[in-house]
Design an enzyme around this catalytic site. Structure first.
Site, short mmCIF file in Angstrom:
data_model
loop_
_atom_site.label_atom_id
_atom_site.label_comp_id
_atom_site.label_asym_id
_atom_site.label_seq_id
_atom_site.Cartn_x
_atom_site.Cartn_y
_atom_site.Cartn_z
CE LYS A 135 -4.50 -1.47 1.51
NZ LYS A 135 -5.63 -1.30 2.41
CE LYS A 188 -6.84 -8.12 -0.96
NZ LYS A 188 -7.24 -7.65 0.38
CE LYS A 248 -13.84 -3.21 1.75
NZ LYS A 248 -12.56 -3.46 2.43
N1 AQP Z 1 -10.06 -11.10 -2.25
C1 AQP Z 1 -10.28 -11.59 -1.04
N2 AQP Z 1 -10.37 -12.93 -0.85
C2 AQP Z 1 -10.62 -13.45 0.38
N3 AQP Z 1 -10.79 -12.68 1.48
C3 AQP Z 1 -10.70 -11.35 1.32
N4 AQP Z 1 -10.82 -10.32 2.18
C4 AQP Z 1 -10.66 -9.15 1.54
N5 AQP Z 1 -10.44 -9.37 0.23
C5 AQP Z 1 -10.45 -10.74 0.07
C6 AQP Z 1 -11.05 -10.52 3.61
O1 AQP Z 1 -12.07 -9.62 4.00
C7 AQP Z 1 -11.81 -9.21 5.34
C8 AQP Z 1 -11.88 -7.73 5.43
O2 AQP Z 1 -10.86 -7.14 4.66
P1 AQP Z 1 -10.75 -5.58 4.60
O3 AQP Z 1 -11.77 -5.05 3.70
O4 AQP Z 1 -10.78 -5.03 5.96
O5 AQP Z 1 -9.32 -5.31 4.08
P2 AQP Z 1 -8.56 -5.88 2.87
O6 AQP Z 1 -8.18 -7.28 3.11
O7 AQP Z 1 -7.44 -4.92 2.61
O8 AQP Z 1 -9.64 -5.84 1.71
P3 AQP Z 1 -9.62 -4.99 0.41
O9 AQP Z 1 -10.88 -5.25 -0.33
O10 AQP Z 1 -8.37 -5.24 -0.35
O11 AQP Z 1 -9.68 -3.52 0.98
P4 AQP Z 1 -8.78 -2.31 0.56
O12 AQP Z 1 -8.84 -2.27 -0.93
O13 AQP Z 1 -9.40 -1.10 1.21
O14 AQP Z 1 -7.41 -2.59 1.09
C9 AQP Z 1 -10.44 -9.76 5.72
O15 AQP Z 1 -10.62 -10.92 6.50
C10 AQP Z 1 -9.82 -10.09 4.41
O16 AQP Z 1 -8.89 -11.14 4.53
#
Ligand code: AQP
Length: 343
Positions: free
Chosen positions: A123, A206, A209
């Site tokens: 990030k 991955k 969002k």
């Molecule tokens: N692609 C994914 N596959 C499986 N699990 C996922 N999680 C997120 N993306 C996937 C799981 O969702 C929970 C919450 O995650 P988060 O939204 O707090 O943060 P993150 O993992 O950083 O998700 P994003 O979508 O990638 O958010 P941004 O883009 O804001 O950083 C966690 O348990 C995560 O493992």
């Protein structure tokens, strides 16, 4: 989850997990987190689920969008099946003890530990001098989220495994430095076929969002046509589907679509391949689209209904915050006492 939660420990089993309101919810959040939280709810283990808005602001968020995303996340939790009567559901910033314990852990965690975090490296990128201090300290706040409730099990997707391991390091160091056995050493729970849902455009990334490409993800609020279109356009390879999981090796995009199908349909990958092995993607993709729409559209409709009256969500969050504070306050108080703070 059942098996993991039954692990013997001096601490009563308790589950904690959170999701950032940093944008619209994705299929990755649903399969990797929310759906699994719902499965845990009926095991009888106390479960606490959080909207981690303080984590979200580690990168700049438009205030109105953050507020909206927090309500939507709460609606998403409930629409996916979380019952606020069975689980504690609350928003992080409404429980100030998170930030308070987070500060203590900032003083326990080491700079070198944080620098090794792959999420920080991803990030912050090349411009780390310009990243927020909060983004660097994110895992210490996450440790506080978990340990503030003496949680023993943390259901997460693969991407969060390293942060839960750091939480274990912080708990171990705190206990060692103060000569206590106060914090449990929590276990990450990473189970199922969708612990790492990948981008629809690139099987090595991955689904996220914050990916600039909306075509890379399925959003829980996408309508049926959009879901079908995104799946139709999802990257694949020219081969057909194999009959066994081994045939998906080195085929990340194909594996991703099969994993998604398996998770949505609550089947193993082998069961799915026994049915669809030999088919071309032109045949499989419409099957997947139909299944995704069948499973996701009721969630989306329920979210729309809940979002029509946010006062109901406010009431759920107020109740959840009070329940969370009942557990958190004595644990923070005891932490302060252990470190020698007067009060
Ligand atoms: N692609 C994914 N596959 C499986 N699990 C996922 N999680 C997120 N993306 C996937 C799981 O969702 C929970 C919450 O995650 P988060 O939204 O707090 O943060 P993150 O993992 O950083 O998700 P994003 O979508 O990638 O958010 P941004 O883009 O804001 O950083 C966690 O348990 C995560 O493992």
């Amino acid at each position: 989850m059942n098996e993991a939660v039954q692990t013997s420990s001096a601490f009563t089993p308790r589950v904690f997990s959170g999701i950032q309101p940093s944008g619209g919810l994705t299929l990755g959040n649903y399969l990797g987190a929310m759906k699994r939280f719902v499965d845990t709810q009926d095991t009888g283990v106390q479960s606490i689920y959080c909207m981690v808005d303080q984590h979200a602001i580690t990168v700049w968020q438009d205030p109105e969008k953050l507020r909206h995303a927090t309500y939507e996340l709460c609606a998403g939790y409930i629409a996916s099946g979380l019952d606020p009567e069975k689980s504690i559901l609350f928003n992080q910033s409404q429980v100030p003890e998170h930030a308070q314990l987070g500060w203590v852990f900032n003083c326990v965690a080491r700079m070198g530990w944080m620098q090794r975090m792959t999420q920080w490296k991803d990030k912050a990128g090349k411009n780390s001098q310009n990243a927020s201090l909060g983004l660097f300290a994110y895992p210490a706040l996450m440790a506080a989220d978990i340990l503030l409730y003496h949680a023993t099990h943390v259901p997460v997707g693969e991407d969060q495994k390293q942060h839960v391991e750091l939480t274990r390091d912080i708990a171990t160091k705190f206990n060692h430095d103060y000569g206590v056995d106060f914090f449990p050493i929590p276990e990450p729970v990473i189970e199922g076929t969708a612990t790492r849902v990948m981008s629809l455009r690139d099987g090595s990334k991955k689904m996220s969002k914050s990916d600039p490409s909306d075509a890379s993800r399925i959003n829980l609020r996408d309508d049926s046509d959009t879901i079908a279109k995104k799946i139709r356009k999802a990257k694949t390879d020219p081969e057909g589907l194999p009959s066994e999981a081994k045939g998906l090796e080195d085929r990340p995009e194909a594996r991703n679509l099969v994993n998604i199908y398996a998770a949505l349909n609550e089947q193993s990958v082998d069961q799915v391949l026994a049915d669809v092995g030999g088919k071309q993607f032109s045949e499989f993709k419409p099957m997947l689209a139909e299944l995704a729409v069948e499973k996701l559209s009721p969630i989306s409709s329920e979210m729309t209904r809940l979002m029509a009256d946010t006062s109901q969500i406010d009431a759920i969050l107020a109740k959840g915050a009070a329940q969370a504070r009942d557990i958190a306050t004595p644990i923070l108080k005891e932490t302060y006492k252990i470190v020698g703070m007067v009060g």
